[in-house]
Design a protein around this motif. Sequence first.
Motif, short mmCIF file in Angstrom:
data_model
loop_
_atom_site.label_atom_id
_atom_site.label_comp_id
_atom_site.label_asym_id
_atom_site.label_seq_id
_atom_site.Cartn_x
_atom_site.Cartn_y
_atom_site.Cartn_z
N LEU A 65 78.97 30.93 35.26
CA LEU A 65 80.18 31.72 35.47
C LEU A 65 80.25 32.80 34.41
O LEU A 65 80.03 32.53 33.23
N ASN A 66 80.55 34.00 34.82
CA ASN A 66 80.67 35.16 33.94
C ASN A 66 81.83 34.93 32.95
O ASN A 66 82.93 34.55 33.35
N SER A 67 81.59 35.18 31.67
CA SER A 67 82.62 34.95 30.64
C SER A 67 83.85 35.82 30.84
O SER A 67 84.97 35.39 30.57
N ASP A 73 90.37 35.65 34.61
CA ASP A 73 90.91 35.08 35.85
C ASP A 73 91.34 33.62 35.73
O ASP A 73 92.20 33.17 36.47
N PHE A 74 90.72 32.88 34.79
CA PHE A 74 91.01 31.45 34.71
C PHE A 74 91.58 31.02 33.36
O PHE A 74 91.89 29.85 33.16
N GLY A 75 91.72 31.96 32.41
CA GLY A 75 92.31 31.65 31.11
C GLY A 75 91.49 30.70 30.26
O GLY A 75 92.03 30.03 29.39
N ILE A 76 90.19 30.65 30.49
CA ILE A 76 89.32 29.75 29.75
C ILE A 76 88.98 30.36 28.39
O ILE A 76 88.65 31.54 28.30
N ASP A 77 89.07 29.54 27.36
CA ASP A 77 88.70 29.97 26.01
C ASP A 77 87.19 30.17 25.97
O ASP A 77 86.43 29.23 26.22
N ILE A 78 86.75 31.39 25.69
CA ILE A 78 85.32 31.68 25.67
C ILE A 78 84.78 31.82 24.25
O ILE A 78 83.75 32.43 24.02
N THR A 79 85.48 31.20 23.31
CA THR A 79 85.01 31.19 21.93
C THR A 79 83.83 30.23 21.82
O THR A 79 83.94 29.07 22.22
N PRO A 80 82.70 30.72 21.31
CA PRO A 80 81.53 29.83 21.18
C PRO A 80 81.80 28.67 20.22
O PRO A 80 82.56 28.80 19.27
N HIS A 85 77.35 28.31 21.62
CA HIS A 85 77.47 28.26 23.07
C HIS A 85 78.92 28.12 23.50
O HIS A 85 79.73 27.52 22.80
N ILE A 86 79.22 28.65 24.67
CA ILE A 86 80.54 28.46 25.25
C ILE A 86 80.46 27.18 26.08
O ILE A 86 79.58 27.05 26.93
N PRO A 87 81.34 26.22 25.84
CA PRO A 87 81.28 24.95 26.59
C PRO A 87 81.42 25.18 28.10
O PRO A 87 82.15 26.07 28.52
N PRO A 88 80.74 24.36 28.92
CA PRO A 88 80.89 24.48 30.38
C PRO A 88 82.30 24.08 30.80
O PRO A 88 83.03 23.45 30.05
N HIS A 89 82.65 24.46 32.02
CA HIS A 89 83.99 24.16 32.54
C HIS A 89 83.87 23.59 33.94
O HIS A 89 83.13 24.10 34.77
N LYS A 90 84.64 22.54 34.23
CA LYS A 90 84.67 21.92 35.56
C LYS A 90 85.86 22.46 36.33
O LYS A 90 86.95 22.58 35.79
N PHE A 91 85.63 22.79 37.59
CA PHE A 91 86.67 23.29 38.47
C PHE A 91 86.94 22.28 39.58
O PHE A 91 86.19 21.32 39.75
N LYS A 92 87.99 22.52 40.35
CA LYS A 92 88.32 21.62 41.45
C LYS A 92 87.48 21.91 42.69
O LYS A 92 86.92 20.99 43.28
N GLU A 105 80.74 22.29 38.26
CA GLU A 105 80.81 22.58 36.82
C GLU A 105 79.92 23.77 36.53
O GLU A 105 78.77 23.82 37.00
N PHE A 106 80.44 24.73 35.76
CA PHE A 106 79.71 25.95 35.48
C PHE A 106 79.55 26.16 33.99
O PHE A 106 80.51 26.04 33.23
N ALA A 107 78.33 26.49 33.60
CA ALA A 107 78.10 26.97 32.24
C ALA A 107 78.65 28.40 32.22
O ALA A 107 78.66 29.08 33.26
N ILE A 108 79.12 28.85 31.10
CA ILE A 108 79.69 30.19 31.00
C ILE A 108 78.73 31.06 30.20
O ILE A 108 78.32 30.70 29.11
N TYR A 109 78.35 32.19 30.80
CA TYR A 109 77.42 33.08 30.11
C TYR A 109 78.15 34.34 29.67
O TYR A 109 79.11 34.79 30.29
N LYS A 110 77.71 34.89 28.57
CA LYS A 110 78.33 36.06 27.96
C LYS A 110 78.04 37.32 28.76
O LYS A 110 76.90 37.62 29.06
N ASP A 111 79.09 38.04 29.12
CA ASP A 111 78.97 39.30 29.86
C ASP A 111 79.30 40.45 28.92
O ASP A 111 80.45 40.63 28.54
#
Length: 173
Positions: A65-67, A73-80, A85-92, A105-111
């Motif tokens: 998932l693009n950081s 869009d999802f308010g996820i903390d993208i602080t490494p 690394h940015i921790p992965p995030h699980k969605f519904k 579950e998506f790993a988040i990559y830096k854009d």
Amino acid sequence: LDIAHQKLNLFSPDHCKGQVVYWTHTAAVAAVPLETKGLETFAIPMQLDGKDIEATFSATAKPLLNSRIAHDDFGIDITPDASGHIPPHKFKTLAVDGLAITNPEFAIYKDDSGGCNGGYRMKSVPRRTEHNAEIEQCFGLPDLMIGIPELKRLHIYIAFREHMVYITAANAS
């Protein structure tokens, strides 16, 4: 593409429009437009937890998932974290035209592209003694790259001539 059964079938593009799903006559079929991005990439519209995103298919072992999308869009903390690394995030749900994958579950990559995603922007270009502007088309990075774990849960037919993608659950019969 039938990753769950380790199959890739190639067919002649000569068929009646929309008459491509040969593997099931009863399962729900998602039929979505295919948008070309750049020279080699294409995207399809999907929804991640109900929010519209553009997704591409990737042969990576993990979905990405693009950081910028994760944060904006999802308010996820993208602080490494401490390892950088940015921790992965699980969605519904990850859904396409009514067909859903639960608990992706998506790993988040830096854009670092600035969120261009296929648009146009002005770019200053120095030329010897003068300073001109030129228009540049940039392709940016995709919102979401569907990896092998999600692809194993889907059966996909890409109809390039129609600019459509047809998708069912991998276990559709």
